[in-house]
Design an enzyme around this catalytic site. Structure first.
Site, short mmCIF file in Angstrom:
data_model
loop_
_atom_site.label_atom_id
_atom_site.label_comp_id
_atom_site.label_asym_id
_atom_site.label_seq_id
_atom_site.Cartn_x
_atom_site.Cartn_y
_atom_site.Cartn_z
N PHE A 119 -8.80 34.94 134.80
CA PHE A 119 -7.51 34.28 134.57
C PHE A 119 -7.29 33.10 135.51
CE2 PHE A 119 -6.16 36.93 138.10
CZ PHE A 119 -5.12 36.22 138.70
N LYS A 120 -8.00 33.07 136.63
CA LYS A 120 -7.82 31.98 137.60
C LYS A 120 -8.15 30.62 136.97
CE LYS A 120 -6.91 35.02 140.82
NZ LYS A 120 -7.66 35.28 142.02
N ASP A 121 -9.01 30.61 135.94
CA ASP A 121 -9.35 29.35 135.27
C ASP A 121 -8.12 28.68 134.66
OD1 ASP A 121 -12.17 29.41 135.70
OD2 ASP A 121 -12.41 30.79 134.01
N MET A 124 -6.68 26.81 137.60
CA MET A 124 -7.62 26.04 138.41
C MET A 124 -8.16 24.83 137.67
SD MET A 124 -8.22 26.71 141.57
CE MET A 124 -8.33 28.47 141.84
N THR A 152 -10.92 33.67 142.36
CA THR A 152 -10.40 32.35 142.74
C THR A 152 -11.54 31.42 143.12
OG1 THR A 152 -8.25 33.16 143.46
CG2 THR A 152 -9.01 31.10 144.44
#
Length: 480
Positions: A119-121, A124, A152
């Site tokens: 989910f960090k994409d 980011m 992350t």
């Protein structure tokens, strides 16, 4: 829109200033002076903008949300950045974050379709494009210092690799990520990417990032920025998928939904708090922890008690093996009526002195549930195995270990009248060992990651020492 520090610093700053800055000068985190309010007419318009997740809908929704908080990037440029970031080519689906129904009123929101399968994409990828845009506009460079418990780091590195004017120095706990997670990061050979494995736990990595950020002379000389969720821009990008999830789970804007969020550092669920404060009809925000249950303990008792490295459990949902939830300060700031002096006393003094604070007897503690909608629960390794097995056998859906923590805790807070959306955090391949333990089979692996664990690795192992990390940065920043 101006931004203030949670610890009461008098300065007010614009978005692009805090985009490159990270922590405030007093060690606090930035928040907007106010949360823009999304009225019923706006919510209805945004539903049309999202257009059921049709191509371009998510990017258009992102532009609408971000525009309320960013007034120092021209609208046409901001729209172009959103359109560049949220594409079917990058996320593999037009909807970007499609809902997957497990049963009536119970959904997973797929946040793991991006380049690093986590989910960090979602934030980011946008952050990388924002950094490149603003640095080019200023003719400057930025050295990003980050800490990761697993996802992350790879999300940041894949978003920043090859970006002009950006170097990344990413700290991770040595030996405490899954082999797949390590390989995703350490196999990158881009010259602007530097991996540093710290002999300790995630909290040691995070402490070093904060120490460097609080060394204002060093921070300014070497132009240090952050990509951790202490960076407001990253949290802001995450607000968008709460609206997207809501529009997919409802047919009218008078309906409410609840979200369950696997959480260690409180960033992902803090974005839900922001969405709720803006007016998104969220009934309950469920915080799901693993055995490192600092957040669950607070929402049950009012006691926030950080754990020492030796008392931070190594679990099969390692991205949540965190005992100092950085973003939690943002919520406490709101909970305490935005009293910066009191937040500074709690996070800057009480935690340093006693390692804990207790709001259990304070009348505001009840507001965490009654006014802000927070409840919590925890999950164990045995729970994860059982949940992964049950979800696969009943619905044919394979989930990763962190999502399993969310599903387990969500089931404890189901309400037949209110849809429940669990935020999926990563694809199962990132935690294959536990999937095999639960299901007796390997998870599916995207072809582009075949053999990644066998690739050459470039990583520097280092003691948990702020000065050593600073020396490493100076050695690799000749232009500074």
């Amino acid at each position: 829109m101006l931004y203030l520090s949670t610890r009461g610093h008098p300065d007010r700053k614009h978005f692009c200033e805090i985009l490159l800055e990270g922590l405030a000068p007093d060690g606090g985190l930035y928040l907007p002076e106010r949360y823009p309010q999304v009225e019923a007419a706006t919510l209805a318009r945004w539903r049309g903008v999202f257009n059921g997740g049709a191509a371009g809908g998510y990017a258009a929704l992102a532009f609408e949300v971000l525009s309320l908080y960013i007034d120092d990037i021209p609208a046409a440029d901001l729209k172009a950045l959103c359109n560049k970031t949220y594409t079917e080519a990058v996320y593999g689906t037009a909807a970007i974050v499609p809902l997957k129904q497990l049963e009536k009123g119970f959904y997973l929101e797929a946040l793991s379709n991006g380049p690093t399968l986590a989910f960090k994409d979602m934030a980011m990828q946008l952050l990388g494009n924002l950094f490149e845009y603003e640095l080019a506009r200023r003719g400057e460079e930025l050295n990003i210092l980050g800490a990761t418990s697993g996802d992350t780091g790879s999300a940041a590195e894949y978003a920043m690799r090859g970006k002009h004017g950006v170097r990344v120095f990413m700290l991770s706990p040595h030996g405490r990520m899954s082999p797949f997670q390590q390989a995703q990061m350490f196999s990158l050979m881009d010259q602007n990417i530097h991996n540093i494995a710290i002999e300790g736990v995630f909290d040691d990595c995070q402490d070093i990032v904060k120490n460097v950020s609080n060394d204002l002379a060093f921070k300014r000389q070497y132009k240090i920025g952050t990509v951790n969720s202490i960076n407001w821009a990253r949290l802001l990008a995450q607000v968008v998928y709460y609206f997207a999830g809501y529009f997919q789970a409802t047919t009218g804007d008078d309906q409410k939904v609840s979200f369950t969020v696997p959480s260690g550092n409180f960033g992902n669920v803090c974005a839900g708090h922001v969405a709720r404060q803006m007016g998104l009809p969220i009934q309950t925000l469920v915080v799901a922890t693993n055995e490192n249950d600092v957040l669950d303990e607070f929402f049950r008792t009012g006691v926030y008690r950080v754990r020492a490295s030796a008392d931070t459990h190594e679990t099969s949902s390692p991205s949540m093996d965190i005992s100092k939830a950085s973003n939690f300060e943002r919520f406490v700031f709101d909970l305490l009526g935005r009293d910066g002096a009191r937040v500074k006393a709690l996070f800057g003094e009480a935690l340093n002195k006693d390692g804990r604070f207790d709001l259990g007897a304070d009348p505001v503690f009840a507001d965490a549930a009654s006014h802000y909608g927070f409840v919590s629960g925890k999950s164990t390794h045995a729970d994860r195995l059982a949940t992964i097995k049950d979800t696969f056998e009943r619905f044919g859906v394979m989930i990763d270990t962190h999502t399993a923590d969310g599903v387990k805790v969500a089931r404890e807070h189901l309400n037949a009248a209110t849809p429940m959306i669990v935020l999926e955090t990563a694809l199962p391949i990132k935690f294959a060992e536990t999937i095999v333990e639960a299901l007796g089979r390997q998870p599916d692996r995207p072809a582009k990651f075949d053999g990644i664990e066998a690739l050459p690795k470039r990583v520097q192992v280092m003691a948990a020492d702020t000065a050593a990390v600073q020396r490493y940065i100076t050695q690799h920043c000749p232009a500074a």
